[in-house]
Design an enzyme around this catalytic site. Structure first.
Site, PDB file in Angstrom:
ATOM      1  N   LYS A   1       1.075  -1.061   0.002  1.00  0.00           N
ATOM      2  CA  LYS A   1      -0.180  -0.061  -0.113  1.00  0.00           C
ATOM      3  C   LYS A   1       0.869   1.114   0.119  1.00  0.00           C
ATOM      4  CE  LYS A   1      -4.103   1.572   2.652  1.00  0.00           C
ATOM      5  NZ  LYS A   1      -5.012   1.708   1.339  1.00  0.00           N
TER       6      LYS A   1
HETATM    7  N1  PPE Z   1      -7.943  -1.313  -2.706  1.00  0.00           N
HETATM    8  C1  PPE Z   1      -7.373  -0.209  -2.672  1.00  0.00           C
HETATM    9  C2  PPE Z   1      -6.894   0.593  -3.872  1.00  0.00           C
HETATM   10  C3  PPE Z   1      -7.414   0.494  -1.440  1.00  0.00           C
HETATM   11  O1  PPE Z   1      -6.756   1.740  -1.445  1.00  0.00           O
HETATM   12  C4  PPE Z   1      -8.129   0.020  -0.242  1.00  0.00           C
HETATM   13  C5  PPE Z   1      -8.069   0.758   0.951  1.00  0.00           C
HETATM   14  C6  PPE Z   1      -8.819  -1.286  -0.425  1.00  0.00           C
HETATM   15  C7  PPE Z   1      -8.808  -1.948  -1.690  1.00  0.00           C
HETATM   16  C8  PPE Z   1      -9.335  -2.095   0.639  1.00  0.00           C
HETATM   17  O2  PPE Z   1      -8.463  -2.522   1.651  1.00  0.00           O
HETATM   18  P1  PPE Z   1      -8.722  -2.604   3.145  1.00  0.00           P
HETATM   19  O3  PPE Z   1      -8.800  -1.105   3.845  1.00  0.00           O
HETATM   20  O4  PPE Z   1      -7.701  -3.344   3.810  1.00  0.00           O
HETATM   21  O5  PPE Z   1     -10.017  -3.338   3.312  1.00  0.00           O
HETATM   22  N2  PPE Z   1      -8.208   2.271   0.862  1.00  0.00           N
HETATM   23  C9  PPE Z   1      -7.868   3.010   2.081  1.00  0.00           C
HETATM   24  C10 PPE Z   1      -7.516   4.453   1.876  1.00  0.00           C
HETATM   25  C11 PPE Z   1      -8.723   5.226   1.438  1.00  0.00           C
HETATM   26  C12 PPE Z   1      -8.241   6.715   1.266  1.00  0.00           C
HETATM   27  O6  PPE Z   1      -9.154   7.338   0.656  1.00  0.00           O
HETATM   28  O7  PPE Z   1      -7.474   7.178   2.136  1.00  0.00           O
HETATM   29  C13 PPE Z   1      -8.685   2.745   3.083  1.00  0.00           C
HETATM   30  O8  PPE Z   1      -9.870   2.489   2.918  1.00  0.00           O
HETATM   31  O9  PPE Z   1      -8.591   3.155   4.468  1.00  0.00           O
END
Ligand code: PPE
Length: 304
Positions: free
Chosen positions: A158
């Site tokens: 990430k």
């Molecule tokens: N894909 C992406 C590209 C992504 O950024 C997130 C989280 C996910 C999938 C889902 O991952 P999880 O949170 O582990 O279920 N995105 C983070 C950032 C959002 C933002 O705008 O800042 C979040 O949801 O915290």
């Protein structure tokens, strides 16, 4: 507007929110290599707890490892620092953002011996995609931008810089009057949202994209487990954009977005145009678990 809280943990100590600043020649600010997490703390009947903190801290270390950044603290130190950040700010429900970044030192792409720095902030953050998103569902569009090729960026990490792609897709979707964008991978198959993983339901089967060009979401993993416990078949398989158009239900998952139904995709109504039964059931269960209203999965909750 962001709602400030009191303290931010920076490099091992708490500083006042307003003093958590960095030099403009900080390496990560120029070249985008930094690793971050998004974590939520929920208020429940038995107090507040952080959802799947261990998994988020582990992913932060994996992101840093992939990006060759050596975090100068061990896993337990950051785990404890995150809990302490919520406590010291007296937040009963919040979003937590740890960031590992390359500090000031040499400029130029090669970060050399520049310090690896860590910050942890927490603040109140309501629903990610607007008031009605969780209850009524959102309108999404397939982006004209493509999600990462596996050998351009490594999406198991990430990494901050990857989000340039998300910002472009999000701006395009908002400009065109949609709530969110869904990106296709370089082969044309559905990948994920700008900050969410994607699921569809057809004939009672729950389908999500495999871990090739997507982030391995903690919410995605939780939803797959909850579905299996409910005897809903779950498959990780590539699917096309027209598979979305004929799906009975679609929803997005993420820490920020939680479980958000999609009621329309590219101008086509999904199912009945309202959140479907499987989406609603999984969303309800998810909220019961994160708030500790269900005793199941106690190990997913770290009390604050
Ligand atoms: N894909 C992406 C590209 C992504 O950024 C997130 C989280 C996910 C999938 C889902 O991952 P999880 O949170 O582990 O279920 N995105 C983070 C950032 C959002 C933002 O705008 O800042 C979040 O949801 O915290």
């Amino acid at each position: 507007m962001l709602q400030p809280s009191e303290k931010i943990w920076m490099d091992g100590a708490f500083v006042n929110w307003a003093d958590a600043s960095i030099h403009v020649l900080t390496h990560s600010l120029h070249y985008g290599l930094a690793a971050f997490e998004g974590i939520r703390c929920y208020k429940g009947r038995q107090g507040s707890s952080i959802f799947r903190l261990k998994e988020h801290v582990d992913r932060l270390y994996e992101s840093a490892h992939i990006a060759m950044m050596k975090i100068p603290y061990d896993n337990k130190q950051l785990f404890d620092a995150i809990v302490e950040t919520v406590r010291i700010n007296r937040l009963d429900a919040c979003y937590i953002r740890p960031l590992v970044f390359i500090g000031y030192g040499a400029m130029g792409v090669y970060p050399g011996d520049n310090p690896i720095r860590v910050a942890i902030a927490a603040w109140r953050w309501g629903s990610y995609l607007g008031e009605d998103a969780l209850a009524k569902g959102i309108r999404a569009k397939v982006s004209s931008f493509t999600r990462h090729h596996v050998n351009v960026t490594m999406t198991r990490a990430k990494v901050s810089g990857y989000y340039v792609n998300s910002i472009l897709a999000k701006q395009e979707a908002k400009t065109d009057g949609y709530d969110e964008a869904v990106l296709l991978d370089p082969d044309g198959y559905v990948a994920e949202g700008t900050g969410e993983n994607i699921f569809l339901v057809r004939n009672g089967v729950l389908k999500t994209t495999p871990l090739t060009s997507i982030l391995e979401g903690v919410t995605r993993n939780s939803i797959m487990q909850l579905a299996r416990e409910r005897n809903i078949p779950v498959v990780e398989e590539r699917f096309t954009r027209d598979a979305m158009y004929v799906a009975d239900e679609i929803f997005l998952t993420g820490t920020a977005a939680e479980v958000t139904p999609v009621r329309e995709m590219d101008g086509r109504r999904i199912g009945a145009g309202v959140p479907g039964p499987i989406t609603k059931d999984l969303q309800k269960t998810f909220f019961e678990i994160v708030r500790g209203e269900e005793t199941a999965h106690a190990s997913w909750r770290t009390p604050v």
